[in-house]
Design a protein around this motif. Structure first.
Motif, PDB file in Angstrom:
ATOM      1  N   ARG A 106       4.651  -3.727   5.618  1.00 12.10           N
ATOM      2  CA  ARG A 106       4.225  -3.340   4.286  1.00 12.10           C
ATOM      3  C   ARG A 106       4.486  -4.487   3.321  1.00 12.10           C
ATOM      4  O   ARG A 106       5.520  -5.165   3.406  1.00 12.10           O
ATOM      5  CB  ARG A 106       4.959  -2.078   3.820  1.00 12.10           C
ATOM      6  N   SER A 107       3.553  -4.654   2.384  1.00 14.01           N
ATOM      7  CA  SER A 107       3.657  -5.758   1.435  1.00 14.01           C
ATOM      8  C   SER A 107       4.780  -5.541   0.428  1.00 14.01           C
ATOM      9  O   SER A 107       5.394  -6.498  -0.048  1.00 14.01           O
ATOM     10  CB  SER A 107       2.330  -5.947   0.692  1.00 14.01           C
ATOM     11  N   GLY A 108       5.065  -4.274   0.120  1.00 12.36           N
ATOM     12  CA  GLY A 108       6.116  -3.998  -0.845  1.00 12.36           C
ATOM     13  C   GLY A 108       7.419  -3.568  -0.218  1.00 12.36           C
ATOM     14  O   GLY A 108       8.353  -3.198  -0.924  1.00 12.36           O
ATOM     15  N   GLY A 109       7.475  -3.579   1.098  1.00 15.84           N
ATOM     16  CA  GLY A 109       8.693  -3.167   1.761  1.00 15.84           C
ATOM     17  C   GLY A 109       8.891  -1.676   1.782  1.00 15.84           C
ATOM     18  O   GLY A 109       9.973  -1.195   2.138  1.00 15.84           O
ATOM     19  N   GLU A 110       7.874  -0.891   1.435  1.00 22.11           N
ATOM     20  CA  GLU A 110       7.977   0.560   1.423  1.00 22.11           C
ATOM     21  C   GLU A 110       6.833   1.140   2.243  1.00 22.11           C
ATOM     22  O   GLU A 110       5.761   0.542   2.375  1.00 22.11           O
ATOM     23  CB  GLU A 110       7.907   1.096  -0.009  1.00 22.11           C
ATOM     24  N   GLU A 111       7.036   2.357   2.774  1.00 21.07           N
ATOM     25  CA  GLU A 111       6.038   2.979   3.647  1.00 21.07           C
ATOM     26  C   GLU A 111       4.716   3.223   2.923  1.00 21.07           C
ATOM     27  O   GLU A 111       3.657   3.190   3.516  1.00 21.07           O
ATOM     28  CB  GLU A 111       6.581   4.303   4.206  1.00 21.07           C
ATOM     29  N   GLY A 112       4.749   3.486   1.630  1.00 24.49           N
ATOM     30  CA  GLY A 112       3.521   3.801   0.911  1.00 24.49           C
ATOM     31  C   GLY A 112       2.722   2.602   0.452  1.00 24.49           C
ATOM     32  O   GLY A 112       1.578   2.751   0.001  1.00 24.49           O
ATOM     33  N   SER A 113       3.261   1.412   0.550  1.00 26.44           N
ATOM     34  CA  SER A 113       2.563   0.220   0.073  1.00 26.44           C
ATOM     35  C   SER A 113       1.561  -0.272   1.105  1.00 26.44           C
ATOM     36  O   SER A 113       1.656   0.048   2.285  1.00 26.44           O
ATOM     37  CB  SER A 113       3.585  -0.882  -0.243  1.00 26.44           C
ATOM     38  N   PRO A 114       0.549  -1.065   0.649  1.00 26.73           N
ATOM     39  CA  PRO A 114      -0.453  -1.581   1.595  1.00 26.73           C
ATOM     40  C   PRO A 114       0.200  -2.423   2.690  1.00 26.73           C
ATOM     41  O   PRO A 114       1.193  -3.119   2.448  1.00 26.73           O
ATOM     42  CB  PRO A 114      -1.371  -2.427   0.716  1.00 26.73           C
ATOM     43  N   GLY A 115      -0.374  -2.347   3.868  1.00 22.62           N
ATOM     44  CA  GLY A 115       0.222  -3.107   4.959  1.00 22.62           C
ATOM     45  C   GLY A 115      -0.615  -3.113   6.213  1.00 22.62           C
ATOM     46  O   GLY A 115      -1.818  -2.836   6.192  1.00 22.62           O
ATOM     47  N   VAL A 116       0.036  -3.425   7.319  1.00 21.05           N
ATOM     48  CA  VAL A 116      -0.625  -3.556   8.611  1.00 21.05           C
ATOM     49  C   VAL A 116       0.219  -2.842   9.656  1.00 21.05           C
ATOM     50  O   VAL A 116       1.457  -2.964   9.659  1.00 21.05           O
ATOM     51  CB  VAL A 116      -0.789  -5.044   9.006  1.00 21.05           C
ATOM     52  N   ASP A 117      -0.459  -2.097  10.540  1.00 25.49           N
ATOM     53  CA  ASP A 117       0.199  -1.461  11.677  1.00 25.49           C
ATOM     54  C   ASP A 117      -0.257  -2.162  12.951  1.00 25.49           C
ATOM     55  O   ASP A 117      -1.458  -2.356  13.167  1.00 25.49           O
ATOM     56  CB  ASP A 117      -0.144   0.032  11.743  1.00 25.49           C
ATOM     57  N   LEU A 118       0.697  -2.512  13.808  1.00 29.32           N
ATOM     58  CA  LEU A 118       0.404  -3.264  15.023  1.00 29.32           C
ATOM     59  C   LEU A 118       1.025  -2.588  16.241  1.00 29.32           C
ATOM     60  O   LEU A 118       2.009  -1.847  16.121  1.00 29.32           O
ATOM     61  CB  LEU A 118       0.961  -4.696  14.922  1.00 29.32           C
TER      62      LEU A 118
END
Length: 228
Positions: A204-216
């Motif tokens: 996650r870009s903000g270090g939180e589960e709700g922030s935009p990010g990538v799952d791998l």
């Protein structure tokens, strides 16, 4: 004159037969038959094809609990509602123990068991954390009231050592073709066998589960990192 011709015919050299007695047609233009050229197989390499290198050193999962240990955890549950009496049997505890895997094959440092029952089906939750781990393993089972059958409903397995989580993060960043700059690894989950080498990583870009990010999905045995 006739005598000379007869003498010449009698002294002419006879044509010899080929070996085997077969006659030869002097005027034939047929091409002699040739033996087929033997096929030579390509040389095989003496070295086997190398297998993909593992991305991380896997700890080796195992099932550290038996029926007695699970039954003891049921009877001594510290959950507010505890475990229903009908689930506190050795048969049920043994069936649950057969499904409890830990990432390194060692017992959890803490274990918590709780459950509830409906008219026909009971649910049982078993949670545990490894010594010094960064997450928790959670197993949820469905158990019929009229029988010992135990079915796995869901698993959320995050009980991993800090060293393994750091190795997974480094492997993902060095292997995945995408960009993880500015992303923080917020969770790492593993799977029981036969998929124990596959890890679900959430960035996650903000270090939180709700922030935009990538799952791998990182396959430590095959050496691949993909988007699920």
């Amino acid at each position: 004159m006739l005598v000379g011709v007869l003498l010449a015919a009698c002294t002419s050299t006879p044509v010899s037969e080929p070996p085997g007695g077969a006659s030869t047609d002097v005027g034939s233009t047929a091409t002699p038959t040739r033996s087929p050229t033997p096929t030579v197989a390509a040389p095989r390499s003496p070295w086997p094809t190398p297998s993909p290198s593992p991305l991380v050193e896997l700890p080796g999962p195992g099932r550290p609990y038996d029926a007695a240990a699970v039954l003891d955890a049921m009877v001594n549950s510290q959950r507010p509602d505890g475990v229903p009496d009908q689930l506190e049997s050795r048969a049920t505890a043994g069936a649950v123990a057969d499904r409890l895997w830990t990432a390194d094959g060692r017992p959890w440092s803490t274990i918590a068991v709780g459950g509830s029952c409906g008219p026909e089906v009971c649910s049982l939750e078993v949670a545990g954390s490894p010594e010094g781990g960064v997450g928790e393993d959670l197993y949820v089972f469905a158990i019929r009231r009229d029988g010992p059958e135990v079915d796995m409903l869901t698993t959320t397995l995050g009980g991993l050592s800090p060293e393994l989580v750091a190795a997974l993060d480094e492997a993902a960043r060095s292997t995945w073709a995408g960009d993880l700059v500015g992303m923080v690894l917020t969770s790492a989950r593993w799977s029981p066998p036969p998929d124990d080498a596959v890890f679900a990583l959430s960035y996650r870009s903000g270090g939180e589960e709700g922030s935009p990010g990538v799952d791998l999905l990182l396959d430590g045995r095959r050496g691949t990192v993909t988007v699920p």
